[in-house]
Motif scaffolding. Structure first.
Motif, PDB file in Angstrom:
ATOM      1  N   ARG A  23       0.816  -1.220   0.000  1.00  0.00           N
ATOM      2  CA  ARG A  23       0.000   0.000   0.000  1.00  0.00           C
ATOM      3  C   ARG A  23       0.845   1.264   0.000  1.00  0.00           C
ATOM      4  O   ARG A  23       0.323   2.359  -0.188  1.00  0.00           O
ATOM      5  N   ALA A  24       2.134   1.138   0.274  1.00  0.00           N
ATOM      6  CA  ALA A  24       3.026   2.296   0.287  1.00  0.00           C
ATOM      7  C   ALA A  24       4.432   1.833  -0.069  1.00  0.00           C
ATOM      8  O   ALA A  24       4.803   0.685   0.190  1.00  0.00           O
ATOM      9  N   HIS A  25       5.205   2.710  -0.691  1.00  0.00           N
ATOM     10  CA  HIS A  25       6.605   2.419  -1.005  1.00  0.00           C
ATOM     11  C   HIS A  25       7.543   3.036   0.031  1.00  0.00           C
ATOM     12  O   HIS A  25       8.614   2.500   0.306  1.00  0.00           O
ATOM     13  N   ARG A  26       7.120   4.149   0.573  1.00  0.00           N
ATOM     14  CA  ARG A  26       7.946   4.867   1.552  1.00  0.00           C
ATOM     15  C   ARG A  26       7.004   5.578   2.518  1.00  0.00           C
ATOM     16  O   ARG A  26       5.940   6.052   2.107  1.00  0.00           O
ATOM     17  N   ALA A  27       7.399   5.674   3.781  1.00  0.00           N
ATOM     18  CA  ALA A  27       6.523   6.298   4.774  1.00  0.00           C
ATOM     19  C   ALA A  27       7.337   7.173   5.717  1.00  0.00           C
ATOM     20  O   ALA A  27       8.471   6.836   6.081  1.00  0.00           O
ATOM     21  N   LEU A  28       6.760   8.287   6.096  1.00  0.00           N
ATOM     22  CA  LEU A  28       7.344   9.199   7.077  1.00  0.00           C
ATOM     23  C   LEU A  28       6.519   9.115   8.355  1.00  0.00           C
ATOM     24  O   LEU A  28       5.306   9.331   8.336  1.00  0.00           O
TER      25      LEU A  28
END
Length: 219
Positions: A23-28
């Motif tokens: 659902r995401a490639h990168r997260a902060l």
């Protein structure tokens, strides 16, 4: 996400789950804590002072991490344990459906002695499970990052668990109890000195009561 002093680690775990699910490639993941606002600066009497005493170590801080998939290392193990029967031992009880407004409920209240006793009662089981599941011993970790309320609490944690004191990253004398930012601040202080393959153990201790562990290997 709001889960007292475990919020930051819970946020990291949620971001990790989204990445693993595609659902995401990168997260902060970001935390900003100002628990000093919940300290009663002018208690009306000795009872009110005692009621909020555990909050007088609060400090303000923030932290952030970026998560993305890696070929090796990364987050190897996550575990959590919640003991909600102790929800009333300590906390800030305003803002929810029970106390939606009113200044009186925006101050921290809690029994520091009782809070410590609860953590001593339930605190080692999640750590024991982590060690059994991963096969890792304390000496396998470059650092053990543990949420810090006071120095005596931290010393008692080391005594109960057997974690060598030289593995701890002590921040509470300088910064106080910075709530969910505690582990992020400790990670920032050691990150530049890490080598590929170094393992870190995150130990979150949150009111409610919740305890969380996360094993991370530097890629």
């Amino acid at each position: 996400m709001t889960n007292a002093c475990n919020s930051f680690v819970n946020g990291i775990d949620l971001a990790r789950t989204m990445i693993l699910a595609g659902r995401a490639h990168r997260a902060l993941v970001v935390t900003g804590e100002t628990p000093s606002r919940a300290v009663r600066r002018r208690p009306a009497d000795l009872d009110q002072f005692r009621d909020g005493f555990a909050g007088y170590t609060f400090g303000d801080a923030g932290a952030a991490v970026v998560l993305q998939a890696v070929e090796r290392g990364g987050i190897l193990d996550v575990d959590t344990s919640t003991h909600s029967e102790h929800w009333g031992v300590g906390g800030i009880f305003g803002g929810g459906s029970r106390h939606p407004r009113g200044d009186e409920h925006t101050y921290f209240r809690g029994d520091g002695k009782e809070l410590r006793e609860v953590f001593e009662k339930v605190g080692t089981s999640v750590l024991d499970r982590m060690r059994t599941r991963t096969g890792l011993d304390w000496t396998d970790f470059r650092h053990v990052l543990v949420h810090q309320v006071t120095v005596p609490y931290l010393e008692r944690f080391a005594e109960m668990t057997g974690v060598p004191e030289d593995r701890l990253v002590v921040t509470v004398p300088e910064l106080g109890n910075v709530a969910s930012a505690s582990l992020g601040v400790q990670l920032d202080r050691v990150h530049d000195g890490l080598r590929p393959g170094d393992k870190l153990l995150f130990v979150g201790l949150g009111g409610g009561i919740s305890i969380m562990t996360m094993v991370w290997e530097h890629a």
